[in-house]
Scaffold this active site. Structure first.
Site, PDB file in Angstrom:
ATOM      1  N   THR A 194     -32.737 -58.385  26.646  1.00 35.17           N
ATOM      2  CA  THR A 194     -32.208 -57.112  26.199  1.00 35.17           C
ATOM      3  C   THR A 194     -31.530 -56.391  27.369  1.00 35.17           C
ATOM      4  O   THR A 194     -31.352 -56.965  28.439  1.00 35.17           O
ATOM      5  CB  THR A 194     -33.324 -56.281  25.502  1.00 35.17           C
ATOM      6  OG1 THR A 194     -32.730 -55.128  24.930  1.00 35.17           O
ATOM      7  CG2 THR A 194     -34.435 -55.859  26.443  1.00 35.17           C
ATOM      8  N   LYS A 214     -28.006 -58.896  28.889  1.00 35.24           N
ATOM      9  CA  LYS A 214     -27.403 -59.762  27.870  1.00 35.24           C
ATOM     10  C   LYS A 214     -26.170 -60.502  28.386  1.00 35.24           C
ATOM     11  O   LYS A 214     -25.881 -61.604  27.943  1.00 35.24           O
ATOM     12  CB  LYS A 214     -27.039 -58.944  26.625  1.00 35.24           C
ATOM     13  CG  LYS A 214     -28.238 -58.570  25.783  1.00 35.24           C
ATOM     14  CD  LYS A 214     -27.789 -57.903  24.506  1.00 35.24           C
ATOM     15  CE  LYS A 214     -28.974 -57.515  23.659  1.00 35.24           C
ATOM     16  NZ  LYS A 214     -28.557 -56.897  22.398  1.00 35.24           N
ATOM     17  N   GLY A 262     -16.743 -48.974  18.857  1.00 35.42           N
ATOM     18  CA  GLY A 262     -17.435 -49.521  20.023  1.00 35.42           C
ATOM     19  C   GLY A 262     -17.033 -50.969  20.228  1.00 35.42           C
ATOM     20  O   GLY A 262     -16.694 -51.671  19.258  1.00 35.42           O
ATOM     21  N   GLY A 268     -21.384 -55.106  24.223  1.00 34.30           N
ATOM     22  CA  GLY A 268     -21.988 -56.415  23.954  1.00 34.30           C
ATOM     23  C   GLY A 268     -22.375 -56.601  22.501  1.00 34.30           C
ATOM     24  O   GLY A 268     -22.099 -57.650  21.907  1.00 34.30           O
ATOM     25  N   ASN A 313     -12.375 -48.406  20.416  1.00 28.67           N
ATOM     26  CA  ASN A 313     -13.261 -48.200  21.572  1.00 28.67           C
ATOM     27  C   ASN A 313     -12.640 -47.205  22.535  1.00 28.67           C
ATOM     28  O   ASN A 313     -11.414 -47.103  22.637  1.00 28.67           O
ATOM     29  CB  ASN A 313     -13.486 -49.536  22.297  1.00 28.67           C
ATOM     30  CG  ASN A 313     -14.681 -49.487  23.232  1.00 28.67           C
ATOM     31  OD1 ASN A 313     -15.728 -48.964  22.874  1.00 28.67           O
ATOM     32  ND2 ASN A 313     -14.532 -50.010  24.437  1.00 28.67           N
ATOM     33  N   ARG A 314     -13.507 -46.445  23.232  1.00 33.60           N
ATOM     34  CA  ARG A 314     -13.023 -45.504  24.247  1.00 33.60           C
ATOM     35  C   ARG A 314     -12.123 -46.229  25.254  1.00 33.60           C
ATOM     36  O   ARG A 314     -11.016 -45.789  25.547  1.00 33.60           O
ATOM     37  CB  ARG A 314     -14.227 -44.867  24.952  1.00 33.60           C
ATOM     38  CG  ARG A 314     -13.852 -44.001  26.128  1.00 33.60           C
ATOM     39  CD  ARG A 314     -15.074 -43.434  26.800  1.00 33.60           C
ATOM     40  NE  ARG A 314     -15.961 -44.466  27.356  1.00 33.60           N
ATOM     41  CZ  ARG A 314     -17.033 -44.212  28.083  1.00 33.60           C
ATOM     42  NH1 ARG A 314     -17.382 -42.969  28.330  1.00 33.60           N
ATOM     43  NH2 ARG A 314     -17.787 -45.202  28.560  1.00 33.60           N
ATOM     44  N   TYR A 360     -31.388 -47.228  16.541  1.00 28.67           N
ATOM     45  CA  TYR A 360     -32.544 -47.306  15.646  1.00 28.67           C
ATOM     46  C   TYR A 360     -32.983 -45.951  15.097  1.00 28.67           C
ATOM     47  O   TYR A 360     -34.152 -45.751  14.801  1.00 28.67           O
ATOM     48  CB  TYR A 360     -33.775 -47.918  16.351  1.00 28.67           C
ATOM     49  CG  TYR A 360     -33.492 -49.026  17.305  1.00 28.67           C
ATOM     50  CD1 TYR A 360     -32.720 -50.121  16.928  1.00 28.67           C
ATOM     51  CD2 TYR A 360     -34.007 -48.992  18.583  1.00 28.67           C
ATOM     52  CE1 TYR A 360     -32.457 -51.144  17.821  1.00 28.67           C
ATOM     53  CE2 TYR A 360     -33.750 -50.014  19.476  1.00 28.67           C
ATOM     54  CZ  TYR A 360     -32.974 -51.091  19.084  1.00 28.67           C
ATOM     55  OH  TYR A 360     -32.724 -52.094  19.969  1.00 28.67           O
ATOM     56  N   GLY A 368     -30.267 -48.615  12.637  1.00 27.42           N
ATOM     57  CA  GLY A 368     -30.303 -49.972  13.196  1.00 27.42           C
ATOM     58  C   GLY A 368     -31.609 -50.733  13.081  1.00 27.42           C
ATOM     59  O   GLY A 368     -31.715 -51.837  13.633  1.00 27.42           O
TER      60      GLY A 368
HETATM   61  P1  NAP Z   1     -22.918 -51.740  25.851  1.00 32.16           P
HETATM   62  O1  NAP Z   1     -22.520 -53.162  25.991  1.00 32.16           O
HETATM   63  O2  NAP Z   1     -23.371 -50.979  27.040  1.00 32.16           O
HETATM   64  O3  NAP Z   1     -21.692 -50.963  25.157  1.00 32.16           O
HETATM   65  C1  NAP Z   1     -21.717 -49.571  25.033  1.00 32.16           C
HETATM   66  C2  NAP Z   1     -20.632 -49.109  24.076  1.00 32.16           C
HETATM   67  O4  NAP Z   1     -20.752 -47.679  23.946  1.00 32.16           O
HETATM   68  C3  NAP Z   1     -19.209 -49.370  24.571  1.00 32.16           C
HETATM   69  O5  NAP Z   1     -18.349 -49.519  23.466  1.00 32.16           O
HETATM   70  C4  NAP Z   1     -18.892 -48.069  25.318  1.00 32.16           C
HETATM   71  O6  NAP Z   1     -17.509 -47.782  25.443  1.00 32.16           O
HETATM   72  C5  NAP Z   1     -19.525 -47.063  24.389  1.00 32.16           C
HETATM   73  N1  NAP Z   1     -19.819 -45.809  25.062  1.00 32.16           N
HETATM   74  C6  NAP Z   1     -20.804 -45.569  25.956  1.00 32.16           C
HETATM   75  N2  NAP Z   1     -20.749 -44.285  26.384  1.00 32.16           N
HETATM   76  C7  NAP Z   1     -19.687 -43.703  25.744  1.00 32.16           C
HETATM   77  C8  NAP Z   1     -19.116 -42.406  25.756  1.00 32.16           C
HETATM   78  N3  NAP Z   1     -19.628 -41.430  26.520  1.00 32.16           N
HETATM   79  N4  NAP Z   1     -18.045 -42.169  24.969  1.00 32.16           N
HETATM   80  C9  NAP Z   1     -17.530 -43.132  24.183  1.00 32.16           C
HETATM   81  N5  NAP Z   1     -18.029 -44.396  24.125  1.00 32.16           N
HETATM   82  C10 NAP Z   1     -19.094 -44.682  24.903  1.00 32.16           C
HETATM   83  O7  NAP Z   1     -24.125 -51.596  24.783  1.00 32.16           O
HETATM   84  P2  NAP Z   1     -24.457 -52.552  23.554  1.00 32.16           P
HETATM   85  O8  NAP Z   1     -25.433 -53.583  23.968  1.00 32.16           O
HETATM   86  O9  NAP Z   1     -23.188 -52.984  22.904  1.00 32.16           O
HETATM   87  O10 NAP Z   1     -25.264 -51.548  22.595  1.00 32.16           O
HETATM   88  C11 NAP Z   1     -24.592 -50.514  21.892  1.00 32.16           C
HETATM   89  C12 NAP Z   1     -25.614 -49.773  21.015  1.00 32.16           C
HETATM   90  O11 NAP Z   1     -26.129 -50.663  20.010  1.00 32.16           O
HETATM   91  C13 NAP Z   1     -26.828 -49.285  21.800  1.00 32.16           C
HETATM   92  O12 NAP Z   1     -27.167 -48.004  21.355  1.00 32.16           O
HETATM   93  C14 NAP Z   1     -27.921 -50.268  21.445  1.00 32.16           C
HETATM   94  O13 NAP Z   1     -29.215 -49.672  21.477  1.00 32.16           O
HETATM   95  C15 NAP Z   1     -27.550 -50.665  20.032  1.00 32.16           C
HETATM   96  N6  NAP Z   1     -28.006 -52.009  19.667  1.00 32.16           N
HETATM   97  C16 NAP Z   1     -28.783 -52.120  18.571  1.00 32.16           C
HETATM   98  C17 NAP Z   1     -29.210 -53.378  18.168  1.00 32.16           C
HETATM   99  C18 NAP Z   1     -30.087 -53.472  16.963  1.00 32.16           C
HETATM  100  O14 NAP Z   1     -30.748 -54.498  16.792  1.00 32.16           O
HETATM  101  N7  NAP Z   1     -30.101 -52.468  16.102  1.00 32.16           N
HETATM  102  C19 NAP Z   1     -28.860 -54.523  18.881  1.00 32.16           C
HETATM  103  C20 NAP Z   1     -28.046 -54.376  19.993  1.00 32.16           C
HETATM  104  C21 NAP Z   1     -27.620 -53.094  20.382  1.00 32.16           C
HETATM  105  P3  NAP Z   1     -16.683 -48.232  26.753  1.00 32.16           P
HETATM  106  O15 NAP Z   1     -16.376 -49.678  26.563  1.00 32.16           O
HETATM  107  O16 NAP Z   1     -15.495 -47.358  26.736  1.00 32.16           O
HETATM  108  O17 NAP Z   1     -17.587 -47.974  27.948  1.00 32.16           O
END
Ligand code: NAP
Length: 284
Positions: A62, A66, A127, A130, A151-152, A226, A245
């Site tokens: 996690t 990842k 978004g 990952g 995406n931003r 979540y 989630g």
């Molecule tokens: P990540 O790889 O760190 O990606 C973060 C995403 O959020 C990117 O698109 C990023 O945009 C955007 N972001 C972050 N801060 C921002 C801001 N201030 N303004 C606008 N966009 C912003 O994280 P991830 O692993 O993809 O996870 C994303 C979310 O999904 C998390 O909340 C995580 O807990 C959740 N998740 C849930 C599950 C589940 O099983 N339900 C599984 C995996 C993840 P940029 O590219 O512009 O930085």
């Protein structure tokens, strides 16, 4: 001797995976332990060597590992390799194979919540991190006809769009940023599912990634976080069907269990353990 599994993260004490996976092993009568392993990013290589030396048969990965884990794997399942995101590892006597079950988790959660299949129409992702990469690539391979990536950081949306086109040329892809409301509204207009896949919403005072007004009022909205975020509540107030989630978390875990054991995961026991762990956390 008990079989050994783990989840690697930093921090990881908050993880709900140990409760859910232990319940699955117990329900299937498999003598196994599943532990949370806190591993700092700079110690990832050491952590993996220790897991191998101690005979761990598999593990989840996690935040924040990842992507970093991909440097240590012998083989990566193609969609996970393209996404650059792995959440499940199988250890075959030191030969490490990585997978991502995040996309499968989203697929099953959307089926449960909204009765939809991947091929049931266009999907918009807000978004391109990952989780969005893993989920969008999975849905494209499973037959989603059109995917919108917003995406931003537009370069990341573009990168994901190109990866989808390469992996699944039959899927139509559109990408863009968060700046232009008219563009966002027009590209989301025919999306029957909109997935909130940014980390915005984790904190109470986080702004919405894009205005909920731009989400079609008849779309289903999946929030990867979540909990019911303000964005999700505003979409619900617009008339959208919405869900958080938790279902994705459950089904990505079920996908990992199936990969490790080859067994059909005991989803209802996993769901009950997950709900109990969430409740315990809320009351403690
Ligand atoms: P990540 O790889 O760190 O990606 C973060 C995403 O959020 C990117 O698109 C990023 O945009 C955007 N972001 C972050 N801060 C921002 C801001 N201030 N303004 C606008 N966009 C912003 O994280 P991830 O692993 O993809 O996870 C994303 C979310 O999904 C998390 O909340 C995580 O807990 C959740 N998740 C849930 C599950 C589940 O099983 N339900 C599984 C995996 C993840 P940029 O590219 O512009 O930085």
């Amino acid at each position: 001797m008990k079989r050994k599994y783990a989840v690697l993260g930093w921090p990881v004490q908050h993880s709900l995976s140990p409760a859910m996976q232990q319940a699955a092993f117990d329900a299937c009568g498999i003598e196994a332990v599943y532990e949370a392993w806190p591993v700092a990013p700079e110690k990832l290589g050491e952590g993996i060597e220790k897991l191998k030396a101690d005979g761990y048969e598999g593990w989840n990965v996690t935040v924040p590992h990842k992507h970093g884990i991909t440097d240590y794997l012998s083989e990566i399942d193609p969609p996970a390799a393209v996404a650059g995101s792995v959440n499940t590892v199988i250890n075959h006597d030191g030969y490490l194979k990585g997978y991502s079950t995040d996309g499968y988790g989203l697929e099953k959660a959307a089926e449960e919540a909204f009765g939809r299949k991947p091929q049931d129409g266009a999907v918009g992702f807000i978004g391109a991190g990952g989780a969005a990469n893993a989920a969008a690539l999975h849905l494209a391979v499973q037959g989603t006809p059109r995917i919108v990536i917003l995406n931003r950081t537009v370069a990341k949306a573009q990168h994901l769009a190109e990866a989808i086109r390469k992996l699944e040329p039959s899927c139509e892809v559109v990408y863009g940023g968060f700046e232009d409301d008219a563009f966002i509204s027009s590209v989301l207009a025919d999306c029957s599912l909109v997935v909130q896949a940014t980390s915005l919403g984790l904190k109470e005072d986080d702004p919405a990634p894009v205005s909920p007004e731009l989400v079609p009022h008849d779309a289903d909205v999946y929030e990867m976080i979540y909990k019911r975020t303000a964005f999700l509540e505003k979409c619900r107030a617009r008339g959208c069907r919405t869900t958080d989630g938790a279902g994705m978390l459950l089904h990505q875990g079920a996908g990992s269990f199936r990969l490790w054991t080859g067994l059909e995961p005991p989803v209802e026991q996993m769901r009950a353990a997950l709900q109990a762990a969430v409740q315990k956390r809320q009351t403690s």
